[in-house]
Design a protein around this motif. Structure first.
Motif, PDB file in Angstrom:
ATOM      1  N   PHE A   1       0.836  -1.197   0.000  1.00  0.00           N
ATOM      2  CA  PHE A   1       0.000   0.000   0.000  1.00  0.00           C
ATOM      3  C   PHE A   1       0.867   1.242   0.000  1.00  0.00           C
ATOM      4  CE2 PHE A   1       1.096   0.129   4.367  1.00  0.00           C
ATOM      5  CZ  PHE A   1       0.581   1.260   4.987  1.00  0.00           C
ATOM      6  N   PHE A   2       0.253   2.366  -0.389  1.00  0.00           N
ATOM      7  CA  PHE A   2       0.920   3.660  -0.353  1.00  0.00           C
ATOM      8  C   PHE A   2       0.341   4.429   0.826  1.00  0.00           C
ATOM      9  CE2 PHE A   2       1.434   8.141  -1.654  1.00  0.00           C
ATOM     10  CZ  PHE A   2       2.811   8.162  -1.761  1.00  0.00           C
ATOM     11  N   PRO A   3       1.163   4.822   1.807  1.00  0.00           N
ATOM     12  CA  PRO A   3       0.630   5.236   3.098  1.00  0.00           C
ATOM     13  C   PRO A   3       0.266   6.703   3.261  1.00  0.00           C
ATOM     14  CG  PRO A   3       3.004   5.096   3.242  1.00  0.00           C
ATOM     15  CD  PRO A   3       2.636   4.665   1.849  1.00  0.00           C
ATOM     16  N   ILE A   4       0.741   7.592   2.392  1.00  0.00           N
ATOM     17  CA  ILE A   4       0.540   9.019   2.650  1.00  0.00           C
ATOM     18  C   ILE A   4      -0.942   9.364   2.531  1.00  0.00           C
ATOM     19  CG2 ILE A   4       1.244  11.361   2.047  1.00  0.00           C
ATOM     20  CD1 ILE A   4       3.460   9.498   3.085  1.00  0.00           C
ATOM     21  N   ASP A   5      -1.472   9.977   3.590  1.00  0.00           N
ATOM     22  CA  ASP A   5      -2.920  10.208   3.686  1.00  0.00           C
ATOM     23  C   ASP A   5      -3.190  11.640   4.141  1.00  0.00           C
ATOM     24  OD1 ASP A   5      -5.620  10.197   4.126  1.00  0.00           O
ATOM     25  OD2 ASP A   5      -5.599   8.728   5.742  1.00  0.00           O
ATOM     26  N   PRO A   6      -3.309  12.593   3.189  1.00  0.00           N
ATOM     27  CA  PRO A   6      -3.586  13.974   3.575  1.00  0.00           C
ATOM     28  C   PRO A   6      -5.049  14.232   3.929  1.00  0.00           C
ATOM     29  CG  PRO A   6      -3.455  13.809   1.206  1.00  0.00           C
ATOM     30  CD  PRO A   6      -3.119  12.441   1.746  1.00  0.00           C
ATOM     31  N   GLY A   7      -5.876  13.186   3.861  1.00  0.00           N
ATOM     32  CA  GLY A   7      -7.291  13.355   4.178  1.00  0.00           C
ATOM     33  C   GLY A   7      -8.128  13.342   2.918  1.00  0.00           C
ATOM     34  N   ALA A   8      -7.934  14.325   2.066  1.00  0.00           N
ATOM     35  CA  ALA A   8      -8.654  14.380   0.796  1.00  0.00           C
ATOM     36  C   ALA A   8      -8.118  13.301  -0.149  1.00  0.00           C
ATOM     37  CB  ALA A   8      -8.480  15.757   0.169  1.00  0.00           C
ATOM     38  N   ASN A   9      -8.961  12.912  -1.110  1.00  0.00           N
ATOM     39  CA  ASN A   9      -8.519  11.946  -2.117  1.00  0.00           C
ATOM     40  C   ASN A   9      -7.759  12.694  -3.201  1.00  0.00           C
ATOM     41  OD1 ASN A   9      -8.168   9.566  -3.550  1.00  0.00           O
ATOM     42  ND2 ASN A   9     -10.152   9.726  -4.567  1.00  0.00           N
ATOM     43  N   ALA A  10      -6.587  13.179  -2.838  1.00  0.00           N
ATOM     44  CA  ALA A  10      -5.797  14.038  -3.713  1.00  0.00           C
ATOM     45  C   ALA A  10      -5.116  13.223  -4.807  1.00  0.00           C
ATOM     46  CB  ALA A  10      -4.758  14.794  -2.891  1.00  0.00           C
ATOM     47  N   SER A  11      -4.728  13.908  -5.882  1.00  0.00           N
ATOM     48  CA  SER A  11      -3.947  13.265  -6.933  1.00  0.00           C
ATOM     49  C   SER A  11      -2.496  13.148  -6.466  1.00  0.00           C
ATOM     50  CB  SER A  11      -4.023  14.065  -8.232  1.00  0.00           C
ATOM     51  OG  SER A  11      -3.292  15.269  -8.105  1.00  0.00           O
ATOM     52  N   LEU A  12      -1.814  12.115  -6.940  1.00  0.00           N
ATOM     53  CA  LEU A  12      -0.439  11.878  -6.504  1.00  0.00           C
ATOM     54  C   LEU A  12       0.520  12.929  -7.064  1.00  0.00           C
ATOM     55  CD1 LEU A  12      -0.638   8.033  -6.817  1.00  0.00           C
ATOM     56  CD2 LEU A  12      -0.305   9.293  -4.692  1.00  0.00           C
ATOM     57  N   GLY A  13       0.237  13.420  -8.260  1.00  0.00           N
ATOM     58  CA  GLY A  13       1.052  14.499  -8.800  1.00  0.00           C
ATOM     59  C   GLY A  13       0.927  15.759  -7.969  1.00  0.00           C
ATOM     60  N   GLY A  14      -0.298  16.091  -7.581  1.00  0.00           N
ATOM     61  CA  GLY A  14      -0.514  17.255  -6.732  1.00  0.00           C
ATOM     62  C   GLY A  14       0.103  17.076  -5.355  1.00  0.00           C
ATOM     63  N   MET A  15       0.023  15.864  -4.826  1.00  0.00           N
ATOM     64  CA  MET A  15       0.624  15.598  -3.524  1.00  0.00           C
ATOM     65  C   MET A  15       2.131  15.772  -3.571  1.00  0.00           C
ATOM     66  SD  MET A  15      -1.689  12.302  -2.359  1.00  0.00           S
ATOM     67  CE  MET A  15      -0.591  11.827  -1.012  1.00  0.00           C
ATOM     68  N   ALA A  16       2.760  15.352  -4.673  1.00  0.00           N
ATOM     69  CA  ALA A  16       4.205  15.544  -4.803  1.00  0.00           C
ATOM     70  C   ALA A  16       4.535  17.029  -4.964  1.00  0.00           C
ATOM     71  CB  ALA A  16       4.744  14.757  -5.988  1.00  0.00           C
ATOM     72  N   ALA A  17       3.751  17.730  -5.766  1.00  0.00           N
ATOM     73  CA  ALA A  17       4.030  19.144  -6.027  1.00  0.00           C
ATOM     74  C   ALA A  17       3.925  19.984  -4.768  1.00  0.00           C
ATOM     75  CB  ALA A  17       3.069  19.678  -7.091  1.00  0.00           C
ATOM     76  N   THR A  18       3.068  19.584  -3.826  1.00  0.00           N
ATOM     77  CA  THR A  18       2.898  20.360  -2.595  1.00  0.00           C
ATOM     78  C   THR A  18       3.580  19.716  -1.392  1.00  0.00           C
ATOM     79  OG1 THR A  18       0.755  19.272  -2.239  1.00  0.00           O
ATOM     80  CG2 THR A  18       0.727  21.403  -3.335  1.00  0.00           C
ATOM     81  N   ARG A  19       4.337  18.664  -1.621  1.00  0.00           N
ATOM     82  CA  ARG A  19       5.024  17.931  -0.550  1.00  0.00           C
ATOM     83  C   ARG A  19       4.026  17.564   0.555  1.00  0.00           C
ATOM     84  NH1 ARG A  19       9.006  21.329   1.691  1.00  0.00           N
ATOM     85  NH2 ARG A  19      10.193  21.247  -0.219  1.00  0.00           N
ATOM     86  N   ALA A  20       2.951  16.905   0.167  1.00  0.00           N
ATOM     87  CA  ALA A  20       1.878  16.557   1.097  1.00  0.00           C
ATOM     88  C   ALA A  20       2.356  15.570   2.154  1.00  0.00           C
ATOM     89  CB  ALA A  20       0.698  15.958   0.327  1.00  0.00           C
ATOM     90  N   SER A  21       1.635  15.551   3.260  1.00  0.00           N
ATOM     91  CA  SER A  21       1.900  14.546   4.293  1.00  0.00           C
ATOM     92  C   SER A  21       0.562  14.069   4.844  1.00  0.00           C
ATOM     93  CB  SER A  21       2.821  15.104   5.374  1.00  0.00           C
ATOM     94  OG  SER A  21       2.349  16.318   5.907  1.00  0.00           O
ATOM     95  N   GLY A  22       0.222  14.413   6.086  1.00  0.00           N
ATOM     96  CA  GLY A  22      -1.068  14.005   6.621  1.00  0.00           C
ATOM     97  C   GLY A  22      -0.953  13.134   7.850  1.00  0.00           C
ATOM     98  N   THR A  23      -1.991  12.338   8.073  1.00  0.00           N
ATOM     99  CA  THR A  23      -2.132  11.649   9.349  1.00  0.00           C
ATOM    100  C   THR A  23      -1.086  10.576   9.588  1.00  0.00           C
ATOM    101  OG1 THR A  23      -3.698  10.061   8.399  1.00  0.00           O
ATOM    102  CG2 THR A  23      -4.629  12.053   9.358  1.00  0.00           C
ATOM    103  N   THR A  24      -0.497  10.005   8.538  1.00  0.00           N
ATOM    104  CA  THR A  24       0.438   8.892   8.713  1.00  0.00           C
ATOM    105  C   THR A  24       1.907   9.312   8.641  1.00  0.00           C
ATOM    106  OG1 THR A  24       0.355   8.394   6.359  1.00  0.00           O
ATOM    107  CG2 THR A  24      -1.194   7.211   7.766  1.00  0.00           C
ATOM    108  N   ALA A  25       2.169  10.619   8.551  1.00  0.00           N
ATOM    109  CA  ALA A  25       3.552  11.077   8.369  1.00  0.00           C
ATOM    110  C   ALA A  25       4.444  10.712   9.546  1.00  0.00           C
ATOM    111  CB  ALA A  25       3.572  12.593   8.147  1.00  0.00           C
ATOM    112  N   VAL A  26       3.874  10.600  10.748  1.00  0.00           N
ATOM    113  CA  VAL A  26       4.671  10.276  11.926  1.00  0.00           C
ATOM    114  C   VAL A  26       5.348   8.910  11.783  1.00  0.00           C
ATOM    115  CG1 VAL A  26       2.721   9.259  13.196  1.00  0.00           C
ATOM    116  CG2 VAL A  26       4.645  10.230  14.457  1.00  0.00           C
ATOM    117  N   ARG A  27       4.766   8.009  11.006  1.00  0.00           N
ATOM    118  CA  ARG A  27       5.333   6.668  10.801  1.00  0.00           C
ATOM    119  C   ARG A  27       6.033   6.539   9.440  1.00  0.00           C
ATOM    120  NH1 ARG A  27       4.028   1.249  12.425  1.00  0.00           N
ATOM    121  NH2 ARG A  27       5.447  -0.145  11.329  1.00  0.00           N
ATOM    122  N   TYR A  28       5.405   7.071   8.389  1.00  0.00           N
ATOM    123  CA  TYR A  28       5.878   6.794   7.038  1.00  0.00           C
ATOM    124  C   TYR A  28       6.537   7.982   6.345  1.00  0.00           C
ATOM    125  CZ  TYR A  28       2.962   2.644   7.650  1.00  0.00           C
ATOM    126  OH  TYR A  28       2.403   1.481   8.123  1.00  0.00           O
TER     127      TYR A  28
END
Length: 460
Positions: free
Chosen positions: A127-154
């Motif tokens: 699985f891919f663990p990064i979870d910013p909450g919204a069902n964001a696109s992966l390109g957008g998540m990379a462009a904004t350096r997204a993180s979210g609820t699972t960043a403390v572990r992954y």
């Protein structure tokens, strides 16, 4: 007019994949936060990297602004065409290109969303663990350096993007990184583009790190009499080295909004939500140790959720907290701000923020991914009330100053865009000027997402 000349040429090239309909322009001009609507002049829907290349060549010739667009979930106006021009919507570049089970990585187009990727991966045990909450696109998540609820572990997207394909401002295509797990060969160009908010190039493909699905997952929610009790629990848990997958904080105001919105019955007190991943024995042991830490800090109402449907309900409640807060005050808009501070200053920062908001009379529930020192304040205001809006903006500025005084950052995950552009010099000083130099080197005409993230060049 340069933009019109570009759009005329693009129309001949893209045909129906270039839209100028009012509904399309309006949909791509809105923000999920407080920013005014800024519709672009047109929206392109490429399906191949070759089309993206030609789009950039045409726009470069005519000096037409170009803004990349994923799912439109950014909170600092990163995806809005604030200077007009073309929005490039990547929703049709949504293929999963290659899954490498043995190496635990995947190659995807930028329009793939995180939920679609994990649905596809379900049968692989990965699985891919990064979870910013919204069902964001992966390109957008990379462009904004997204993180979210699972960043403390992954970790964040910075940790989990191994490489990418990028179309530069003049239409050239480059590849960064590789599928190897480390390299000492040259500049970290992948790291440069992750978080660049579309100012350096358009991401047309990503290679992402994957993880094994945990054997056991255990989640819990618990209440605390005071904010500092909850935050001190987080700090003790981290310092003890418990491998949490998520640990989230919501304050009393957020709890009340969530109860009204989701029909839950949490007591009106600060709460922590936590999740552990591991083996059956390991997750159980971690949960028991965490329970002891909670008890030491006066936590009550400790409830575990081991069934998938119960865990899903718990995290759905957290992910919809923003909408719950908005629903608690119909007609209000929100300045959604976030900061990140060293863990040792977290309790002090949260308490200082709550005290400041109360003293200023600002309605601002606090929540966040406190496991890495990151928290959010949802500052509500009536957009028709200039005095209240000014008061809320002043509170947001004080929050930024607090973060910097504690050795923190103006944004842990929302990014800069337009909303925090004015704070960049205070955090980075001459380093911000160096960022501008990189932008000029890769985009000398300043057509890629102009007006965002970096110092703005002098007018010609």
């Amino acid at each position: 007019m340069a933009i019109e000349d570009a759009l005329t040429e693009l129309s001949g090239f893209l045909g129906q994949a270039l839209s100028r309909s009012k509904s399309d322009l309006d949909n791509h001009g809105r923000s999920e936060s407080h920013f005014p609507e800024t519709p672009p002049d047109a929206v392109a829907y490429p399906e191949t990297v070759e089309q993206v290349q030609e789009i950039m060549r045409i726009c470069s010739r005519h000096r037409c602004p170009v803004v990349g667009f994923g799912a439109g979930t950014s909170l600092e106006a990163q995806a809005q065409a604030t200077q007009g021009g073309l929005v490039v919507d990547f929703s049709r570049m949504n293929r999963i290109l290659e899954v490498n089970d043995a190496d635990m990585d995947v190659r995807v187009q930028p329009g793939v969303t995180r939920e679609a990727l994990n649905e596809e991966l379900r049968a692989t045990g990965l699985f891919f663990p990064i979870d910013p909450g919204a069902n964001a696109s992966l390109g957008g998540m990379a462009a904004t350096r997204a993180s979210g609820t699972t960043a403390v572990r992954y970790g964040t997207m910075r940790t989990n993007v191994l490489g990418m394909q990028v179309v530069l401002a003049d239409g050239r295509v480059i590849r960064t990184g590789s599928r190897a797990r480390k390299s000492s060969a040259g500049y970290d160009m992948t790291g440069l583009f992750v978080g660049s908010e579309g100012t350096l190039g358009l991401i047309s493909e990503l290679t992402l790190r994957l993880y094994g699905q945990p054997e056991a997952t255990t989640a819990a929610v618990c209440a605390f009499p005071r904010i500092e009790d909850a935050v001190e629990t987080v700090i003790d848990t981290i310092q003890l080295g418990l491998p949490m997958a998520r640990i989230e904080f919501i304050d009393t105001e957020t709890v009340q909004a969530v109860n009204a919105y989701s029909g839950t019955t949490l007591p009106p007190m600060p709460h922590l939500m936590v999740e552990f991943h591991g083996s059956d024995a390991g997750a159980k042991e971690q949960a028991e140790t965490f329970g002891e830490i909670v008890a030491d800090h006066g936590g009550t109402g400790f409830e575990w959720a081991t069934r998938p449907e119960d865990r899903k309900a718990l995290w759905h409640m957290r992910h919809t907290a923003y909408w719950a807060i908005l629903a608690a005050r119909p007609g209000a808009r929100a300045i959604v701000t976030d900061i990140c501070v060293p863990i040792s200053r977290l309790a002090e920062a949260v308490n200082a923020t709550r005290s400041d908001l109360e003293a200023a009379g600002v309605d601002g529930p606090i929540l966040g991914h406190v496991g890495d020192g990151n928290f959010h304040a949802i500052l509500l205001h009536d957009p028709a009330d200039a005095e209240e809006t000014a008061k809320v903006k002043a509170a947001s500025e004080r929050l930024v100053e607090l973060a910097l005084s504690f050795g923190g950052t103006i944004s842990g995950e929302h990014g800069v865009g337009v909303g925090k552009l004015g704070y960049m010099d205070r955090e980075h000083g001459e380093t911000w000027a160096a960022m501008g130099a990189i932008k000029t080197a890769l985009d000398p005409l300043n057509i890629l997402n102009p007006g965002k993230l970096v110092p703005q060049p002098a007018a010609d």
